[in-house]
Scaffold this motif. Structure first.
Motif, PDB file in Angstrom:
ATOM      1  N   VAL A 166       0.829  -1.064  -0.145  1.00  0.00           N
ATOM      2  CA  VAL A 166      -0.175   0.021  -0.008  1.00  0.00           C
ATOM      3  C   VAL A 166       0.837   1.280   0.083  1.00  0.00           C
ATOM      4  N   LEU A 167       0.559   2.153  -0.750  1.00  0.00           N
ATOM      5  CA  LEU A 167       1.185   3.519  -0.838  1.00  0.00           C
ATOM      6  C   LEU A 167       0.478   4.619   0.024  1.00  0.00           C
ATOM      7  N   THR A 168       1.040   5.441   0.790  1.00  0.00           N
ATOM      8  CA  THR A 168       0.297   6.535   1.482  1.00  0.00           C
ATOM      9  C   THR A 168       0.539   7.784   0.585  1.00  0.00           C
ATOM     10  N   THR A 169      -0.192   8.650   0.298  1.00  0.00           N
ATOM     11  CA  THR A 169      -0.017   9.808  -0.188  1.00  0.00           C
ATOM     12  C   THR A 169       0.164  11.203   0.794  1.00  0.00           C
ATOM     13  N   ALA A 170       0.590  12.338   0.144  1.00  0.00           N
ATOM     14  CA  ALA A 170       0.559  13.372   1.310  1.00  0.00           C
ATOM     15  C   ALA A 170      -0.449  13.914   1.867  1.00  0.00           C
ATOM     16  N   ASN A 171      -1.832  13.741   0.978  1.00  0.00           N
ATOM     17  CA  ASN A 171      -3.338  14.129   1.568  1.00  0.00           C
ATOM     18  C   ASN A 171      -3.804  12.887   2.310  1.00  0.00           C
ATOM     19  N   GLY A 172      -3.205  11.698   2.628  1.00  0.00           N
ATOM     20  CA  GLY A 172      -3.476  10.815   3.505  1.00  0.00           C
ATOM     21  C   GLY A 172      -4.308   9.612   2.513  1.00  0.00           C
ATOM     22  N   GLU A 173      -4.366   9.701   1.581  1.00  0.00           N
ATOM     23  CA  GLU A 173      -4.857   8.542   0.531  1.00  0.00           C
ATOM     24  C   GLU A 173      -4.124   7.249   0.532  1.00  0.00           C
ATOM     25  N   ARG A 174      -4.679   6.142   0.571  1.00  0.00           N
ATOM     26  CA  ARG A 174      -4.103   5.008   0.640  1.00  0.00           C
ATOM     27  C   ARG A 174      -4.192   4.231  -0.827  1.00  0.00           C
ATOM     28  N   ILE A 175      -3.269   3.671  -1.476  1.00  0.00           N
ATOM     29  CA  ILE A 175      -3.385   3.253  -2.831  1.00  0.00           C
ATOM     30  C   ILE A 175      -2.538   1.816  -2.941  1.00  0.00           C
ATOM     31  N   GLY A 176      -3.385   0.745  -2.848  1.00  0.00           N
ATOM     32  CA  GLY A 176      -2.966  -0.681  -3.037  1.00  0.00           C
ATOM     33  C   GLY A 176      -2.203  -0.712  -4.262  1.00  0.00           C
ATOM     34  N   TYR A 177      -1.441  -1.718  -4.411  1.00  0.00           N
ATOM     35  CA  TYR A 177      -0.851  -2.214  -5.489  1.00  0.00           C
ATOM     36  C   TYR A 177      -0.461  -4.002  -5.725  1.00  0.00           C
ATOM     37  N   ASP A 178      -0.419  -4.506  -6.763  1.00  0.00           N
ATOM     38  CA  ASP A 178       0.111  -5.750  -6.886  1.00  0.00           C
ATOM     39  C   ASP A 178       1.622  -5.817  -7.096  1.00  0.00           C
TER      40      ASP A 178
END
Length: 420
Positions: A90-102
């Motif tokens: 999972v990635l976390t962005t500066a605005n708090g969003e979480r982005i999953g990846y394979d």
């Protein structure tokens, strides 16, 4: 990885080529392109050249908006990724969003280095790496009469040639003894010194800047040299090299050594993470890792990675580096690794052959496309080229390449650089 989600952090040449190649190779899963700048991904090399003349930002776009829509590429622009959770993917962005990846691909590029000069970080001092930088500089040049460039590398000299041609009296301050010393042979340094001076640019060697002052109120900026001399300029550009953006990878526990360390398949130690482009430290032809700050290298690496991710291709990425820089009417092209040479053989004024332990390792040319292309063929051949062979051919690269054609075996792919 046919239906897996691939997330690319970065939106430069490598990233855009990767999304295109993934779709071309048949990837049907989600593809997310996460960039920290607003707008469509764009070309950087023209920023110090054509864009300064025409100011047409639309012409810089790597792909039109329709390309991303047609290929179902999700673009997240103006988003800065701050952390990678490798365990959760999972990635976390500066605005708090979480982005999953394979699978995660780091194509984070590089950024300019501000030198340890007092005042170098003042808002009045400009740098050239992004479109926003170029737009700011272009606006300032419309009212400028004098420009000072701190740094005699590719970007500084490209800018100087453009500014001088536009009627802005330009001084280049190089702290070292010669121009482009980290990239070219002494003979090519001397040739470009003559070319720039003939064009009207004032080149100062062994001229270290120690302080930059910006009085404001319409007064020119002032650059103080180590010997106490003070120069004044309406525009002061600092162009003293770049540093790879590795902080995200480093914080995630990945190996970093002048770039994000990858193997011959462009994979990090984490099988779910790869790295390409200016931020990647790849195995080089001399057995050591190296970074290829290069448009073509970025393209080649992206295509190579797409094949591996989609088809499991096991080929090792190998590249004969090649680089170029347009400075006024002079096009410098370099094939191979000039800095690794231990001897040079000039062939006239505009071709310099580099040797290492008696073998061809590099060729520098100025406005000589034929010898440059021959050099790339010779350097990519399976059988190394010896100094004796070159001498027997009277150092004629095209003649030797023609003689060897068909007998050299399979060629290695090539990689290229331009600045920025």
């Amino acid at each position: 990885m046919q239906n897996q989600r691939i997330v690319i952090v970065g939106a430069g040449h490598a990233a855009v080529q990767l999304v295109a190649s993934l779709r071309q190779e048949g990837h049907a899963g989600e593809i997310l392109l996460v960039g920290d700048e607003p707008g469509l991904p764009y070309q950087r090399p023209p920023l110090s050249k054509g864009f300064m003349k025409d100011g047409d930002a639309e012409r810089l776009a790597l792909r039109p908006a329709s390309f991303y829509e047609k290929n179902a590429i999700t673009r997240l622009e103006g988003i800065r990724v701050t952390a990678v959770d490798r365990a959760e993917r999972v990635l976390t962005t500066a605005n708090g969003e979480r982005i999953g990846y394979d699978h995660l691909v780091l194509a984070t590029g590089a950024r300019n280095v501000r030198p340890p000069i007092e005042g170098a970080d003042h808002a009045s001092v400009v740098e050239l790496r992004t479109l926003a930088h170029a737009e700011d500089i272009r606006k300032r040049l419309t009212e400028a009469r004098r420009a000072i460039v701190v740094g005699g590398g590719f970007i500084g000299l490209e800018f100087a040639a453009m500014a001088e041609a536009a009627g802005v009296a330009t001084v280049v301050l190089e702290a070292g003894a010669r121009l482009m010393a980290r990239a070219v042979s002494p003979a090519i340094s001397e040739r470009f010194l003559s070319l720039h001076r003939a064009a009207g640019t004032a080149i100062r060697l062994d001229a270290a800047a120690t302080r930059i002052e910006a009085p404001g109120g319409g007064a020119p900026d002032r650059v103080t040299l180590a010997d106490g001399e003070v120069l004044e300029g309406d525009v002061v550009l600092v162009a003293t090299g770049v540093r790879p953006n590795v902080e995200l990878a480093q914080a995630a526990g990945l190996a970093v050594d002048n770039g994000i360390v990858v193997d011959g398949q462009l994979a990090t130690a984490d099988p779910a993470i790869s790295a390409i482009g200016d931020c990647a430290s790849v195995p080089g032809p001399l057995g050591t890792h190296m970074r290829l700050e290069s448009v073509q290298a970025a393209t080649d690496q992206a295509r190579h990675l797409a094949r591996r991710l989609q088809h499991g291709a096991s080929e090792v990425f190998e590249a004969v580096p090649w680089f170029w820089s347009d400075q006024g009417d002079a096009k410098l092209q370099i094939a191979g690794l000039t800095t690794a040479a231990d001897a040079w053989q000039p062939v006239g004024e505009d071709v310099v052959i580099g040797l290492r332990s008696g073998r061809l390792i590099s060729v520098e040319t100025i406005n000589q496309p034929g010898p440059h292309m021959a050099a790339r063929k010779l350097l990519s051949a399976a059988e190394p080229v010896s100094a004796a062979e070159l001498a027997a051919a009277d150092w004629d690269l095209r003649a030797l390449a023609k003689e060897r054609q068909g007998a050299a075996g399979p060629a290695r792919p090539e990689a290229a650089r331009t600045a920025p």
